[in-house]
Design a protein around this motif. Structure first.
Motif, PDB file in Angstrom:
ATOM      1  N   PRO A 255      63.941  44.021  32.194  1.00 56.97           N
ATOM      2  CA  PRO A 255      64.127  44.201  33.616  1.00 56.97           C
ATOM      3  C   PRO A 255      64.665  42.927  34.293  1.00 56.97           C
ATOM      4  CG  PRO A 255      61.861  44.718  32.912  1.00 56.97           C
ATOM      5  CD  PRO A 255      62.617  44.214  31.924  1.00 56.97           C
ATOM      6  N   ALA A 256      65.426  42.949  35.492  1.00 59.41           N
ATOM      7  CA  ALA A 256      65.976  41.833  36.069  1.00 59.41           C
ATOM      8  C   ALA A 256      64.800  40.918  36.761  1.00 59.41           C
ATOM      9  CB  ALA A 256      66.828  42.401  37.459  1.00 59.41           C
TER      10      ALA A 256
ATOM     11  N   GLY B 271      62.324  34.779  41.741  1.00 55.45           N
ATOM     12  CA  GLY B 271      62.857  34.173  40.557  1.00 55.45           C
ATOM     13  C   GLY B 271      61.918  34.140  39.422  1.00 55.45           C
ATOM     14  N   THR B 272      60.597  34.812  39.516  1.00 53.89           N
ATOM     15  CA  THR B 272      59.718  34.681  38.428  1.00 53.89           C
ATOM     16  C   THR B 272      60.150  35.916  37.407  1.00 53.89           C
ATOM     17  OG1 THR B 272      58.298  36.420  39.842  1.00 53.89           O
ATOM     18  CG2 THR B 272      57.793  34.061  40.018  1.00 53.89           C
ATOM     19  N   VAL B 273      59.519  35.583  36.225  1.00 52.29           N
ATOM     20  CA  VAL B 273      59.950  36.873  35.200  1.00 52.29           C
ATOM     21  C   VAL B 273      59.207  38.244  35.589  1.00 52.29           C
ATOM     22  CG1 VAL B 273      59.650  37.508  32.685  1.00 52.29           C
ATOM     23  CG2 VAL B 273      60.069  35.119  33.356  1.00 52.29           C
ATOM     24  N   ALA B 274      59.970  39.239  35.390  1.00 53.06           N
ATOM     25  CA  ALA B 274      59.445  40.632  35.576  1.00 53.06           C
ATOM     26  C   ALA B 274      58.404  41.188  34.832  1.00 53.06           C
ATOM     27  CB  ALA B 274      60.915  41.535  35.623  1.00 53.06           C
ATOM     28  N   VAL B 275      57.706  42.209  34.822  1.00 55.71           N
ATOM     29  CA  VAL B 275      56.676  42.503  33.941  1.00 55.71           C
ATOM     30  C   VAL B 275      57.538  43.249  32.635  1.00 55.71           C
ATOM     31  CG1 VAL B 275      54.822  44.548  33.840  1.00 55.71           C
ATOM     32  CG2 VAL B 275      54.866  42.930  35.974  1.00 55.71           C
TER      33      VAL B 275
END
Length: 312
Positions: free
Chosen positions: A137-138, A143-147
């Motif tokens: 996932p984008a 800006g946090t990392v997606a699940v």
């Protein structure tokens, strides 16, 4: 007698399309309410058998989200979604594959057989038809990392040899959207995406996406008989096309850019929607066409006729 004459006129209206599409491949994404309602399931199977009898080569890709959710609920497993995609761990993936391949797929095959046709159920694992890769996932807007969605995949490539051998035979291929990566891991893939990629790999004449909506609506809420790719991108950007319609329209755009000649987004809640779309002058739903087509009938330049070869 008037009723008999009316039936004859219906057949005559369909004749140019029968002639034009005979021998052509049509990839159909089957999903939504048409997979749940008993009468609609029957009419869909009847449509497929008739298409095959008339010399078209339908290839079916099906979903099964509601059926998966129902079994997960029965087993006490919570369904989690991120941006509309099911978070799929290894345990859930086993259930997804069981439902899609063992239940939904075989049910569609049985329905086609019941209507007098022949069908062969496959998953993307058969013949290494769908080569998958893990979906990444984008990042989130902040800006946090997606699940991590787990065993949710994208289509890395299509290896259509097994379908090349089936298309043109008496059998209708029915495909569950499950794929394998190079290490043998199984992934669940969005059925719209699989249908679009298969249509491109097979050089299909048409890609038809069955939905639970009437078609693409403009900014005034009016269903459009046809939408050009340029306009479709503008409507995605400004939010006119939104939510669940976005991935379907994006699949349509990719298919057209990948040499599929025609893409239709139609309302699968209408009985015999496939026949109405393929064999009538106006069809149902929305046809997505390259560029900015001039006004006229569905995907047809003004003044063109069915016999001219420029029809839908």
């Amino acid at each position: 007698m008037d009723q008999l004459i009316a039936k004859a006129k219906v057949l005559l209206e369909a004749l140019p399309y029968m002639q034009r599409f005979r021998g052509r491949t049509v990839v159909i994404k089957y999903g939504g309410h048409a997979m749940i309602d008993g009468a609609l399931k029957q009419s869909f199977a009847e449509d497929l058998v008739l298409l095959k009898s008339l010399g078209l080569n339908p290839v079916i890709v099906h979903g099964g989200g509601p059926q998966i959710g129902k079994l997960l609920d029965r087993m006490g497993i919570e369904s989690k979604f991120v941006r509309g995609m099911r978070v799929t761990d290894f345990e859930t993936m086993e259930i997804v594959e069981m439902v899609l391949v063992g239940q939904v797929n075989k049910g569609i095959v049985a329905a086609i057989h019941k209507c007098g046709g022949k069908a062969l159920g496959l998953s993307g694992k058969d013949g290494h038809l769908i080569v998958a890769r893990k979906h990444v996932p984008a990042p989130n807007s902040d800006g946090t990392v997606a699940v991590d969605l787990g065993m949710v995949g994208d289509v890395a490539s299509i290896q259509p040899e097994i379908l090349d051998r089936l298309v043109g035979t008496d059998f209708i291929p029915v495909i569950a959207p499950i794929g394998l990566d190079g290490e043998g891991h199984t992934y669940n893939i969005n059925a719209d995406v699989v249908a679009s990629k298969l249509a491109q790999a097979l050089g299909a004449e048409k890609l038809i996406l069955l939905t639970d909506v009437e078609g693409i609506r403009d900014d005034g809420g009016n269903v459009q008989a046809f939408v050009g790719t340029t306009q479709a991108r503008k409507w995605i950007a400004d939010g006119t096309i939104n939510e669940g319609m976005i991935p379907k329209v994006e699949c349509a755009l990719q298919a057209l850019e990948g040499s599929v000649k025609q893409v239709h987004i139609i309302d699968g809640r209408i009985s015999h929607a496939l026949l109405l779309e393929i064999f009538t002058e106006r069809g149902v739903g929305t046809e997505v066409v390259l560029g900015d087509p001039p006004p006229g009938e569905k995907g047809r330049p003004a003044g063109a006729t069915a016999a001219s070869g420029t029809s839908k």
